[in-house]
Scaffold this active site. Structure first.
Site, PDB file in Angstrom:
ATOM      1  N   GLU A 111     -15.105 157.831 -50.041  1.00  0.00           N
ATOM      2  CA  GLU A 111     -16.374 157.130 -50.278  1.00  0.00           C
ATOM      3  C   GLU A 111     -16.656 156.048 -49.239  1.00  0.00           C
ATOM      4  O   GLU A 111     -17.801 155.861 -48.835  1.00  0.00           O
ATOM      5  CB  GLU A 111     -16.411 156.522 -51.690  1.00  0.00           C
ATOM      6  CG  GLU A 111     -15.198 155.681 -52.000  1.00  0.00           C
ATOM      7  CD  GLU A 111     -15.446 154.645 -53.097  1.00  0.00           C
ATOM      8  OE1 GLU A 111     -14.464 154.269 -53.743  1.00  0.00           O
ATOM      9  OE2 GLU A 111     -16.584 154.201 -53.284  1.00  0.00           O
ATOM     10  N   THR A 133      -9.981 162.985 -50.391  1.00  0.00           N
ATOM     11  CA  THR A 133      -9.334 161.928 -51.167  1.00  0.00           C
ATOM     12  C   THR A 133      -8.475 162.580 -52.238  1.00  0.00           C
ATOM     13  O   THR A 133      -8.906 163.548 -52.878  1.00  0.00           O
ATOM     14  CB  THR A 133     -10.321 160.944 -51.838  1.00  0.00           C
ATOM     15  OG1 THR A 133      -9.595 160.194 -52.834  1.00  0.00           O
ATOM     16  CG2 THR A 133     -11.494 161.601 -52.521  1.00  0.00           C
ATOM     17  N   ASP A 135      -8.041 161.220 -54.886  1.00  0.00           N
ATOM     18  CA  ASP A 135      -8.631 160.773 -56.155  1.00  0.00           C
ATOM     19  C   ASP A 135      -9.650 161.767 -56.723  1.00  0.00           C
ATOM     20  O   ASP A 135      -9.997 161.681 -57.901  1.00  0.00           O
ATOM     21  CB  ASP A 135      -9.338 159.420 -55.965  1.00  0.00           C
ATOM     22  CG  ASP A 135      -8.410 158.341 -55.428  1.00  0.00           C
ATOM     23  OD1 ASP A 135      -7.184 158.507 -55.530  1.00  0.00           O
ATOM     24  OD2 ASP A 135      -8.919 157.337 -54.895  1.00  0.00           O
ATOM     25  N   ARG A 170      14.172 157.923 -74.645  1.00  0.00           N
ATOM     26  CA  ARG A 170      13.356 156.836 -74.081  1.00  0.00           C
ATOM     27  C   ARG A 170      11.901 157.272 -73.983  1.00  0.00           C
ATOM     28  O   ARG A 170      11.625 158.451 -73.811  1.00  0.00           O
ATOM     29  CB  ARG A 170      13.760 156.561 -72.632  1.00  0.00           C
ATOM     30  CG  ARG A 170      15.002 155.821 -72.445  1.00  0.00           C
ATOM     31  CD  ARG A 170      15.288 155.751 -70.941  1.00  0.00           C
ATOM     32  NE  ARG A 170      16.559 155.121 -70.740  1.00  0.00           N
ATOM     33  CZ  ARG A 170      17.310 155.290 -69.656  1.00  0.00           C
ATOM     34  NH1 ARG A 170      16.908 156.084 -68.699  1.00  0.00           N
ATOM     35  NH2 ARG A 170      18.449 154.666 -69.536  1.00  0.00           N
ATOM     36  N   GLY A 178      -5.416 157.007 -58.273  1.00  0.00           N
ATOM     37  CA  GLY A 178      -6.735 157.542 -58.623  1.00  0.00           C
ATOM     38  C   GLY A 178      -7.819 156.489 -58.608  1.00  0.00           C
ATOM     39  O   GLY A 178      -8.987 156.789 -58.838  1.00  0.00           O
ATOM     40  N   ARG A 282       0.595 160.883 -51.961  1.00  0.00           N
ATOM     41  CA  ARG A 282      -0.231 161.155 -50.783  1.00  0.00           C
ATOM     42  C   ARG A 282       0.571 161.778 -49.648  1.00  0.00           C
ATOM     43  O   ARG A 282       0.007 162.096 -48.601  1.00  0.00           O
ATOM     44  CB  ARG A 282      -0.858 159.857 -50.258  1.00  0.00           C
ATOM     45  CG  ARG A 282      -1.850 159.242 -51.186  1.00  0.00           C
ATOM     46  CD  ARG A 282      -2.937 158.451 -50.493  1.00  0.00           C
ATOM     47  NE  ARG A 282      -2.550 157.593 -49.432  1.00  0.00           N
ATOM     48  CZ  ARG A 282      -2.825 156.281 -49.358  1.00  0.00           C
ATOM     49  NH1 ARG A 282      -3.480 155.715 -50.360  1.00  0.00           N
ATOM     50  NH2 ARG A 282      -2.495 155.569 -48.318  1.00  0.00           N
TER      51      ARG A 282
HETATM   52  O1  F6P Z   1      -7.976 156.406 -52.510  1.00  0.00           O
HETATM   53  C1  F6P Z   1      -6.679 156.878 -52.412  1.00  0.00           C
HETATM   54  C2  F6P Z   1      -5.705 155.872 -52.966  1.00  0.00           C
HETATM   55  O2  F6P Z   1      -4.410 156.411 -52.857  1.00  0.00           O
HETATM   56  C3  F6P Z   1      -5.983 155.408 -54.385  1.00  0.00           C
HETATM   57  O3  F6P Z   1      -5.568 156.336 -55.356  1.00  0.00           O
HETATM   58  C4  F6P Z   1      -5.235 154.106 -54.414  1.00  0.00           C
HETATM   59  O4  F6P Z   1      -5.740 153.204 -55.377  1.00  0.00           O
HETATM   60  C5  F6P Z   1      -5.446 153.575 -53.021  1.00  0.00           C
HETATM   61  O5  F6P Z   1      -5.744 154.691 -52.199  1.00  0.00           O
HETATM   62  C6  F6P Z   1      -4.266 152.842 -52.466  1.00  0.00           C
HETATM   63  O6  F6P Z   1      -4.587 152.387 -51.208  1.00  0.00           O
HETATM   64  P1  F6P Z   1      -3.523 151.778 -50.190  1.00  0.00           P
HETATM   65  O7  F6P Z   1      -2.644 152.886 -49.715  1.00  0.00           O
HETATM   66  O8  F6P Z   1      -4.358 151.218 -49.090  1.00  0.00           O
HETATM   67  O9  F6P Z   1      -2.771 150.741 -50.947  1.00  0.00           O
END
Ligand code: F6P
Length: 350
Positions: A111, A133, A135, A170, A178, A282
């Site tokens: 975005e 993304t 997300d 547990r 996300g 990621r």
């Molecule tokens: O937009 C992808 C994302 O991995 C989100 O899920 C997460 O909140 C953010 O980026 C984390 O960003 P950074 O790697 O800059 O901390």
């Protein structure tokens, strides 16, 4: 086959925002088709919008993209640079594009990166966007590449955590990424058979969650709670990793899993632990789905550039790859509809 009657363009490519499995597959497809079919030339801009802003580039030819299809991350580097927050940012980008003889840009991002692309297009820059993304929260496309890989990583983690949860009686709370959309939590939770899934789209009642957890223990089957990093308790607040905002005004989320585990342990009397999956979601090689999606988006993006169809984002709608106006894609976030969440609720606590 090379179509020699067409004008050769010099095309810049950049990747912005959080890295994501499949970025290299897009770059490869763009360059392979761009060079082999159309005879265009490419330049890779480094580190997102920072590249054209500061004139940081690298060569990008077929030899540079060999072998990168399965590789995670991005060979171009990435950043969350917002040129609209930097003095004369737009003029500097335009000057650097002109200085490097760049006719058009392919911006691969989420975005924020595509929001910048939208505004630059309105200011006369020839740009085409490719959505990425983990997300999965971009509008106008059914899926973004990276999402499937992230969901599979989270699902595998949940599968593994089941054995510890059962062996040690547990509760295990799994915090997934996300941002303000719960797609990763919903899909990973469903695929991994979570006992409860908590999303940013609906505030949760911690007493009710504790009730689901108790019920699972009664069935002698230890509970896994999947919580999205942006989920919020009723009357509570989003938990932040720190108070800083990035250049697009985003907070850094993180910590809700730990908070929830403490609450559940206190309410149920049973040990509760947290696993934060973080950037593992990621990292690494993209799934077959993401490689194919990224490749098809890249092929469509270079076609759009070749045709001069500026201001478009390539998108997946049903099984087709289509073009939509960038402005439409970046207008609002695609969050989880509550009826989709209701499908998952059937399994909570049972
Ligand atoms: O937009 C992808 C994302 O991995 C989100 O899920 C997460 O909140 C953010 O980026 C984390 O960003 P950074 O790697 O800059 O901390």
């Amino acid at each position: 086959m090379l179509q020699e009657d067409e004008r050769i363009m010099r095309i810049g490519v950049l990747t912005g925002g959080g890295d994501c499995p499949g970025l290299n597959a897009v770059i490869r497809a763009v360059v392979r088709k761009g060079v082999a079919t159309y005879g265009h030339e490419f330049v890779g801009f480094r580190d997102g919008w920072k590249g054209p802003l500061e004139g940081l580039s690298r060569p990008l030819d077929i030899a540079d993209v060999r072998g990168i299809l399965p590789r995670g991350g991005t060979i171009l580097g990435s950043s969350r640079t917002n040129p609209f927050k930097i003095e004369n940012g737009v003029e500097r980008i335009k000057d650097n594009l002109a200085a490097q003889g760049v006719d058009a840009l392919i911006a691969i991002g989420g975005e924020d990166t595509l929001g910048v692309a939208t505004k630059l297009f309105e200011l006369g820059v020839h740009v085409v966007g490719v959505p990425k993304t983990i997300d999965n929260d971009l509008g106008a496309t059914d899926y973004t590449f990276g999402f499937d890989t992230a969901v599979n990583i989270a699902m595998e983690a949940i599968d593994r955590l089941h054995t510890t949860a059962e062996s040690h009686h547990r509760t295990l709370v799994v915090e997934v990424m996300g941002r303000h959309a719960g797609w990763i939590a919903l899909h990973a939770g469903l695929a991994g058979g979570a006992n409860v899934i908590l999303l940013p789209e609906r505030q949760f009642d911690v007493e009710q969650v504790a009730g689901y957890v108790e019920k699972r223990f009664q069935h002698q089957y230890a509970p896994i709670v999947v919580v999205a990093e942006g989920a919020q308790p009723l009357d509570g607040q989003m938990v932040l990793a720190n108070q800083e905002l990035d250049s697009f005004g985003h907070v850094r989320l993180g910590g809700i899993g730990q908070w929830l585990a403490e609450q559940l342990e206190a309410k149920t009397g049973k040990e509760a632990r947290t696993v934060v999956l973080g950037h593992i979601q990621r990292g690494g090689t993209p799934t077959a789905f993401d490689r194919v999606l990224a490749t098809r988006l890249g092929l469509q993006a270079i076609d759009a550039v070749h045709e001069g169809d500026w201001g478009k984002m390539v998108a997946m709608q049903s099984t087709d790859i289509v073009r939509v106006p960038l402005a439409e894609a970046t207008r609002e976030l695609k969050t989880v509809p509550l009826e989709r969440y209701a499908e998952a609720e059937v399994f909570f606590g049972s």
